[in-house]
Design a protein around this motif. Structure first.
Motif, PDB file in Angstrom:
ATOM      1  N   VAL A  11      70.545  35.607  63.094  1.00 58.55           N
ATOM      2  CA  VAL A  11      69.706  36.760  62.763  1.00 58.55           C
ATOM      3  C   VAL A  11      70.412  37.678  61.771  1.00 58.55           C
ATOM      4  CG1 VAL A  11      68.602  38.833  63.683  1.00 58.55           C
ATOM      5  CG2 VAL A  11      68.445  36.685  64.941  1.00 58.55           C
ATOM      6  N   ILE A  69      72.349  48.204  61.270  1.00 56.01           N
ATOM      7  CA  ILE A  69      71.470  47.300  62.007  1.00 56.01           C
ATOM      8  C   ILE A  69      72.288  46.650  63.113  1.00 56.01           C
ATOM      9  CG2 ILE A  69      69.986  45.267  61.878  1.00 56.01           C
ATOM     10  CD1 ILE A  69      69.609  45.871  58.902  1.00 56.01           C
ATOM     11  N   ALA A  71      72.415  43.887  65.443  1.00 59.45           N
ATOM     12  CA  ALA A  71      71.676  42.623  65.515  1.00 59.45           C
ATOM     13  C   ALA A  71      72.371  41.580  66.370  1.00 59.45           C
ATOM     14  CB  ALA A  71      71.460  42.079  64.098  1.00 59.45           C
ATOM     15  N   ASP A  75      72.071  43.120  74.363  1.00 59.46           N
ATOM     16  CA  ASP A  75      71.427  44.436  74.347  1.00 59.46           C
ATOM     17  C   ASP A  75      72.416  45.564  74.603  1.00 59.46           C
ATOM     18  OD1 ASP A  75      68.861  43.612  73.712  1.00 59.46           O
ATOM     19  OD2 ASP A  75      68.278  43.289  75.794  1.00 59.46           O
ATOM     20  N   ASN A  78      74.262  46.242  71.424  1.00 54.74           N
ATOM     21  CA  ASN A  78      73.391  46.865  70.425  1.00 54.74           C
ATOM     22  C   ASN A  78      73.168  48.341  70.719  1.00 54.74           C
ATOM     23  OD1 ASN A  78      73.119  44.482  69.018  1.00 54.74           O
ATOM     24  ND2 ASN A  78      71.195  43.905  70.006  1.00 54.74           N
ATOM     25  N   ARG A  97      68.102  45.492  67.369  1.00 52.36           N
ATOM     26  CA  ARG A  97      67.390  44.311  67.870  1.00 52.36           C
ATOM     27  C   ARG A  97      67.312  44.366  69.391  1.00 52.36           C
ATOM     28  NH1 ARG A  97      70.185  38.340  67.986  1.00 52.36           N
ATOM     29  NH2 ARG A  97      68.440  37.165  68.883  1.00 52.36           N
ATOM     30  N   LYS A  99      66.977  42.131  72.467  1.00 50.10           N
ATOM     31  CA  LYS A  99      67.105  40.728  72.856  1.00 50.10           C
ATOM     32  C   LYS A  99      66.194  40.399  74.035  1.00 50.10           C
ATOM     33  CE  LYS A  99      68.988  36.591  73.227  1.00 50.10           C
ATOM     34  NZ  LYS A  99      68.720  35.514  72.246  1.00 50.10           N
ATOM     35  N   GLU A 104      63.613  46.991  76.554  1.00 48.39           N
ATOM     36  CA  GLU A 104      63.093  47.744  75.416  1.00 48.39           C
ATOM     37  C   GLU A 104      62.975  49.237  75.707  1.00 48.39           C
ATOM     38  OE1 GLU A 104      59.452  47.486  72.139  1.00 48.39           O
ATOM     39  OE2 GLU A 104      59.458  46.171  73.896  1.00 48.39           O
ATOM     40  N   TYR A 107      65.742  51.545  74.404  1.00 40.06           N
ATOM     41  CA  TYR A 107      65.971  51.719  72.966  1.00 40.06           C
ATOM     42  C   TYR A 107      65.256  52.968  72.451  1.00 40.06           C
ATOM     43  CZ  TYR A 107      68.177  47.124  72.501  1.00 40.06           C
ATOM     44  OH  TYR A 107      69.030  46.053  72.598  1.00 40.06           O
ATOM     45  N   VAL A 117      63.382  46.698  67.313  1.00 38.51           N
ATOM     46  CA  VAL A 117      62.620  45.521  66.916  1.00 38.51           C
ATOM     47  C   VAL A 117      62.697  44.481  68.024  1.00 38.51           C
ATOM     48  CG1 VAL A 117      62.339  43.697  65.201  1.00 38.51           C
ATOM     49  CG2 VAL A 117      63.129  45.968  64.490  1.00 38.51           C
ATOM     50  N   SER A 118      61.545  44.235  68.640  1.00 40.83           N
ATOM     51  CA  SER A 118      61.448  43.238  69.698  1.00 40.83           C
ATOM     52  C   SER A 118      60.612  42.081  69.175  1.00 40.83           C
ATOM     53  CB  SER A 118      60.788  43.843  70.946  1.00 40.83           C
ATOM     54  OG  SER A 118      60.479  42.828  71.893  1.00 40.83           O
ATOM     55  N   THR A 119      61.206  40.909  69.050  1.00 39.43           N
ATOM     56  CA  THR A 119      60.489  39.760  68.479  1.00 39.43           C
ATOM     57  C   THR A 119      59.209  39.422  69.240  1.00 39.43           C
ATOM     58  OG1 THR A 119      62.562  38.851  67.635  1.00 39.43           O
ATOM     59  CG2 THR A 119      60.700  37.335  67.819  1.00 39.43           C
TER      60      THR A 119
END
Length: 221
Positions: A11, A69, A71, A75, A78, A97, A99, A104, A107, A117-119
């Motif tokens: 990533v 960033i 990444a 978690d 990050n 990011r 993970k 979430e 964050y 950013v959560s995929t």
């Protein structure tokens, strides 16, 4: 713009390549020596260090970066990196990011995160955006909902089809940034008439999403 990316996995390297291609200066910070491969991202500055340590970030001159960033695939790391970047080095923008989607909720600005950013969330939003007509779809949040990037596709029965943008009473703190019509990207102007199937992209406060849907659909959300 100078960008620091913490985590040189797949990533982090992919992000670095994109940013370098756009003319930005990139510094990759990686704790694991086996992942420090300068040839993998030509043009990037590489630093082997534990980004959760203040002294390591001082040596990397993180305060000179415009964006950080976080990444990594951890978690906890990050979040620590985000907090240090914002509180110790006053970095203007911190992107992190997520993970594990279950984390979430952590964050937030309290942890120094400007954008999380959560995929899974992004993928779900893109699916909704592709198939949903008449409903507001949140694509991305900034500053934990203080501003959201949202999309709505106009249905055929919306009362605003054929009307000019100036006639639409948009809610407060709502900015229409673009209209996607077929293969065209239209810059909004007051005289632009709306058409059924138009995809409208907004930057707006999360509190007025429901109000926007009511306005554009002509019915309660």
């Amino acid at each position: 713009m100078r960008v620091a990316i913490v985590g040189a996995g797949a990533v982090g390297r992919s992000i670095a390549g994109e940013l370098l291609g756009n003319g930005h200066a990139v510094m990759l910070i990686e704790k694991n020596a086996s992942k420090v491969r300068a040839k993998a991202v030509p043009g990037a500055e590489w630093v082997q260090a534990d980004a959760c340590e203040v002294t390591a970030l001082e040596e990397a001159q993180l305060a000179t970066c415009d964006v950080v960033i976080a990444a990594t695939g951890d978690d906890k790391a990050n979040l620590v990196v985000s907090l240090l970047a914002k509180t110790e080095f006053a970095v203007n923008r911190v992107v992190a990011r997520v993970k594990d989607p279950r984390n979430e909720w952590l964050y937030t600005e309290a942890w120094g995160v400007d954008v999380a950013v959560s995929t899974p969330r992004v993928l779900a939003a893109l699916v909704e955006e592709a198939v949903t007509v008449g409903d507001v779809v949140r694509l991305m949040s900034f500053r934990k909902g203080a501003a959201n990037l949202t999309e709505i596709t106009l249905a055929e029965d919306t009362p605003w089809v054929g009307r000019a943008l100036r006639d639409v009473p948009l809610p407060r703190e709502t900015v229409l940034t673009a209209i996607l019509r077929g293969e065209r990207v239209i810059t909004p102007s007051p005289d632009e008439p709306l058409e059924a199937g138009d995809e409208l992209l907004f930057v707006m406060h999360g509190d007025v999403e429901e109000e926007l849907q009511e306005v554009l659909s002509g019915r309660p959300a």
